[in-house]
Design a protein around this motif. Sequence first.
Motif, PDB file in Angstrom:
ATOM      1  N   PRO A   1       0.298  -4.149   6.977  1.00 57.52           N
ATOM      2  CA  PRO A   1      -0.156  -2.774   6.978  1.00 57.52           C
ATOM      3  C   PRO A   1       1.107  -1.787   7.595  1.00 57.52           C
ATOM      4  O   PRO A   1       1.333  -0.687   7.092  1.00 57.52           O
ATOM      5  CB  PRO A   1      -1.365  -2.484   8.177  1.00 57.52           C
ATOM      6  CG  PRO A   1      -1.383  -3.896   8.867  1.00 57.52           C
ATOM      7  CD  PRO A   1      -0.932  -4.765   7.745  1.00 57.52           C
ATOM      8  N   ILE A   2       1.765  -2.466   8.230  1.00 61.97           N
ATOM      9  CA  ILE A   2       2.962  -1.829   8.874  1.00 61.97           C
ATOM     10  C   ILE A   2       4.000  -1.687   7.880  1.00 61.97           C
ATOM     11  O   ILE A   2       4.507  -0.442   7.478  1.00 61.97           O
ATOM     12  CB  ILE A   2       3.666  -2.275  10.019  1.00 61.97           C
ATOM     13  CG1 ILE A   2       2.374  -2.417  11.330  1.00 61.97           C
ATOM     14  CG2 ILE A   2       4.977  -1.631  10.477  1.00 61.97           C
ATOM     15  CD1 ILE A   2       2.803  -3.211  12.602  1.00 61.97           C
ATOM     16  N   ILE A   3       4.186  -2.666   6.996  1.00 63.47           N
ATOM     17  CA  ILE A   3       5.117  -2.613   5.987  1.00 63.47           C
ATOM     18  C   ILE A   3       4.696  -1.795   4.718  1.00 63.47           C
ATOM     19  O   ILE A   3       5.515  -0.640   4.281  1.00 63.47           O
ATOM     20  CB  ILE A   3       5.218  -4.078   5.448  1.00 63.47           C
ATOM     21  CG1 ILE A   3       6.275  -4.984   6.677  1.00 63.47           C
ATOM     22  CG2 ILE A   3       6.403  -4.035   4.175  1.00 63.47           C
ATOM     23  CD1 ILE A   3       6.478  -6.424   6.083  1.00 63.47           C
ATOM     24  N   ARG A   4       3.388  -1.645   4.562  1.00 60.56           N
ATOM     25  CA  ARG A   4       2.936  -0.804   3.514  1.00 60.56           C
ATOM     26  C   ARG A   4       2.979   0.567   3.695  1.00 60.56           C
ATOM     27  O   ARG A   4       3.498   1.265   3.033  1.00 60.56           O
ATOM     28  CB  ARG A   4       1.261  -1.098   3.232  1.00 60.56           C
ATOM     29  CG  ARG A   4       0.614  -0.510   2.301  1.00 60.56           C
ATOM     30  CD  ARG A   4      -0.864  -0.605   1.999  1.00 60.56           C
ATOM     31  NE  ARG A   4      -1.401  -1.789   1.901  1.00 60.56           N
ATOM     32  CZ  ARG A   4      -2.571  -1.938   1.617  1.00 60.56           C
ATOM     33  NH1 ARG A   4      -3.539  -0.979   1.809  1.00 60.56           N
ATOM     34  NH2 ARG A   4      -3.149  -3.355   1.719  1.00 60.56           N
TER      35      ARG A   4
ATOM     36  N   SER B   1       8.797  -4.906   0.675  1.00 61.64           N
ATOM     37  CA  SER B   1       7.745  -4.260   0.002  1.00 61.64           C
ATOM     38  C   SER B   1       6.662  -4.980  -0.595  1.00 61.64           C
ATOM     39  O   SER B   1       5.531  -4.467  -0.848  1.00 61.64           O
ATOM     40  CB  SER B   1       8.160  -3.082  -0.702  1.00 61.64           C
ATOM     41  OG  SER B   1       8.570  -3.666  -1.975  1.00 61.64           O
ATOM     42  N   LYS B   2       7.063  -6.224  -0.828  1.00 64.31           N
ATOM     43  CA  LYS B   2       6.097  -7.035  -1.733  1.00 64.31           C
ATOM     44  C   LYS B   2       5.020  -7.602  -0.561  1.00 64.31           C
ATOM     45  O   LYS B   2       3.985  -8.421  -0.991  1.00 64.31           O
ATOM     46  CB  LYS B   2       6.957  -8.470  -2.097  1.00 64.31           C
ATOM     47  CG  LYS B   2       7.656  -8.047  -3.246  1.00 64.31           C
ATOM     48  CD  LYS B   2       8.772  -9.172  -3.676  1.00 64.31           C
ATOM     49  CE  LYS B   2       9.328  -8.711  -4.903  1.00 64.31           C
ATOM     50  NZ  LYS B   2       9.905  -7.413  -5.068  1.00 64.31           N
TER      51      LYS B   2
ATOM     52  N   TRP C   1      -1.261   8.583  -6.224  1.00 60.81           N
ATOM     53  CA  TRP C   1      -0.840   7.195  -6.788  1.00 60.81           C
ATOM     54  C   TRP C   1      -1.086   6.165  -5.518  1.00 60.81           C
ATOM     55  O   TRP C   1      -1.665   5.178  -5.571  1.00 60.81           O
ATOM     56  CB  TRP C   1       0.467   7.090  -7.475  1.00 60.81           C
ATOM     57  CG  TRP C   1       0.384   7.728  -8.648  1.00 60.81           C
ATOM     58  CD1 TRP C   1      -0.617   8.068  -9.735  1.00 60.81           C
ATOM     59  CD2 TRP C   1       1.453   8.285  -9.368  1.00 60.81           C
ATOM     60  NE1 TRP C   1      -0.303   8.877 -10.722  1.00 60.81           N
ATOM     61  CE2 TRP C   1       1.271   8.632 -10.536  1.00 60.81           C
ATOM     62  CE3 TRP C   1       3.075   8.237  -8.968  1.00 60.81           C
ATOM     63  CZ2 TRP C   1       2.216   9.289 -11.514  1.00 60.81           C
ATOM     64  CZ3 TRP C   1       3.954   8.712  -9.796  1.00 60.81           C
ATOM     65  CH2 TRP C   1       3.333   9.617 -11.104  1.00 60.81           C
ATOM     66  N   LEU C   2      -0.343   6.771  -4.166  1.00 58.56           N
ATOM     67  CA  LEU C   2      -0.276   5.431  -3.375  1.00 58.56           C
ATOM     68  C   LEU C   2      -1.452   5.281  -2.410  1.00 58.56           C
ATOM     69  O   LEU C   2      -2.102   4.287  -2.054  1.00 58.56           O
ATOM     70  CB  LEU C   2       0.869   5.919  -2.340  1.00 58.56           C
ATOM     71  CG  LEU C   2       2.304   5.881  -2.799  1.00 58.56           C
ATOM     72  CD1 LEU C   2       3.511   6.879  -2.129  1.00 58.56           C
ATOM     73  CD2 LEU C   2       2.750   4.443  -2.798  1.00 58.56           C
TER      74      LEU C   2
ATOM     75  N   ASP D   1       4.671  -4.767  -5.932  1.00 63.62           N
ATOM     76  CA  ASP D   1       5.141  -3.910  -4.874  1.00 63.62           C
ATOM     77  C   ASP D   1       4.798  -2.410  -5.156  1.00 63.62           C
ATOM     78  O   ASP D   1       4.584  -2.047  -6.437  1.00 63.62           O
ATOM     79  CB  ASP D   1       6.459  -4.121  -4.354  1.00 63.62           C
ATOM     80  CG  ASP D   1       7.322  -3.517  -5.402  1.00 63.62           C
ATOM     81  OD1 ASP D   1       8.360  -4.506  -5.731  1.00 63.62           O
ATOM     82  OD2 ASP D   1       7.583  -2.415  -5.497  1.00 63.62           O
ATOM     83  N   PRO D   2       4.550  -1.500  -4.141  1.00 63.06           N
ATOM     84  CA  PRO D   2       4.206  -0.079  -4.629  1.00 63.06           C
ATOM     85  C   PRO D   2       5.528   0.504  -5.535  1.00 63.06           C
ATOM     86  O   PRO D   2       5.021   1.475  -6.031  1.00 63.06           O
ATOM     87  CB  PRO D   2       4.321   0.522  -3.223  1.00 63.06           C
ATOM     88  CG  PRO D   2       5.019  -0.328  -2.169  1.00 63.06           C
ATOM     89  CD  PRO D   2       4.960  -1.655  -2.865  1.00 63.06           C
TER      90      PRO D   2
END
Length: 428
Positions: free
Chosen positions: A157-160, A151-152, A391-392, A250-251
Motif C-alpha cells: 500500500p505504501i509503494i502503491r 512500483s512493481k 485511471w489510477l 506496474d502503474p
Amino acid sequence: MTDTLTITDNRTGKSYEVPVTDGTVRAMDLRQIKVNESDFGLMSYDPAYKNTASCRSAITYIDGDKGILRYRGYPIEQLAEQSTYLEVAYLLLKGELPKRAELDAWQYEITTHTYLHEFFKTSMEGYRYDAHPMGRLVAFLGTLSTFYTDSKEIHDPIIREQNIVRIIAKMPTIAAWAYRHSLGRPYVYPDNDLSYSGNFLSMLFKIAEPSYQPNPVLERALDVLFILHADHEQNCSTAAARSVGSSQADPYVSLAAASAALYGPLHGGANEQVLRMLDRIGSKAAVPDFIKRVKNREAKLMGFGHRVYKNYDPRARVIKKLADQVFEVTGPNPRLDIALELERIALEDEFFVQRKLYPNVDFYSGLIYEAMGFPVEMFPVLFAIPRASGWLAQWSEMLDDKEQKIARPRQIYTGSGHRDYVPSYERG
Ligand code: SDX
C-alpha cells in the motif's frame, strides 16, 4: 417472482435457472448449458463489450439517458463549481472528500513530487521538435517504469500510494516539457508556490519573468476542465488500464497503455479532431454542406455522440459555460460560431436526433484550449493529465477486487479447420 432467469435450451428441451444480480447474469452461468457432455458450454458474444459489465466499481456513476455523471456520488456540476482538481483526485482515489488537514497533506505530497529526473531532458532531445506529445507521453510513462522499479510491488500500500502520487504529480511536467521542446524553448522547472494548474501554466508559458503569475480566470478554467476529465467509469482507456493492470504490470506501463488508448481519434483524440474539423468547415455558411457529408457517412461529426450518453453530456454543458468566461479574457474564438451552428442544426436534424447524437465532452473543450494558447496536438495530453487520477483509482480498485483475475476474453473461432503443413516447394 424471483430474481432469476429461466432459460430453455430448445436444442435439448432442458431448462436452467440463473440468478439475476444487479441487473446482470453471470456469463459463467451460461457454461452449464450444453447439448452434450463434450460441449464446452454456452458463452456470451459481445463485440466492443456494448452490453457487458467487466467489473463492480464504486468510483463513477453515469446515467446516459438522463445525462447524469457523479464521482463517488457527488454530481459533476457541483464538483466543477466548488471543488479543485487535486481534491477531486483525492475523492476518486480514496472514496471520500478530504478533511482540511488531509487535503493540505495531499497537496503537499503532489506539489513536492513534480520534478522529473534530469535524464528526461536528454530523452526529450531525442525526439523531433514536431513529435506528437501523446506519443511522447506514452513513452515517458513507460520510461518512468524503468526508474521506479519498486512500483512493481503493486500490493504494497505504501509503494502503491507513492507511485500514484508520482504519476499525478509528474504528468503536467512531462506534458509541459514536451511542449517547450517542440518550440525550442528552455524547460521551466515546477514552481511550488503555485497551484497544480497554475504550476502547469507556468511550466508551459513562463518566458523571462522572475515568476509566472497565471491569469486567475484561465487557471480556474483549466482546473475545472481537469475536474471534468478526471474519470468516466469503464471507457476505452480505463478498460485498457484495468486489462493491462490485471496482469500485475506496474502503474506506469498500465497508464502508458491507457494513454495509448486515449490517443485514438474516437476517444481522447477527438478534441484535437474537433478543431481540425472546424478548420476544414471554415465558416458558418459551409456548415449545411458539411452536415450533408456527415449524413452521407463521408465524415463524422467529431465531438458528437457517445456510447453511454444518449442525452447531452453533462460535461459539455459545463464546458460551454466555461468557454464564455475564458473568451472574456482571451477574446472570442472565431470557430465558436461554426461550432454553435453545427450544434444548432444537429440538435434539430432527424439524423442526429434519431441516433441520439449530442455534443460530448470533446466538442467545446478544444475551443477553450486553443483560446488559451495550446496547439491542437496538446489537446489529448490535456485530457490524459487529469484522467491519470481516474485511471489510477480504477486500477487500484481492480487490484483490490477479489473477483478480478488476469483479463483473458474468449473468441468465436472462424479460421480454417485442421490442415497439414505443405513445404514451400510443393505450394505451386
Ligand atoms: C470520449 O466512453 C467514454 O466515456 C469516453 C469519454 C470519456 O470521458 O472517457 O466520454 C471521452 O471518448 C468521448 C467521445 C469522443 N469521440 C468523438 O467525439 C468521436 C465521434 N463520435 C463517434 O465516433 C461515436 O459517437 C463514438 C465512438 C463516441 C460512440 O460510438 P458508438 O457508441 O460505437 O456508436 P456507433 O458508432 O455505433 O454509432 C451509432 C450510429 C451510427 O449510425 P448508423 O451507421 O447505425 O446509421 O450513430 C452514428 C453511427 O454512424 N454516429 C455518428 C457519430 N457518432 C455515431 N455519425 C456521425 N458523427 C458521429 N460523431
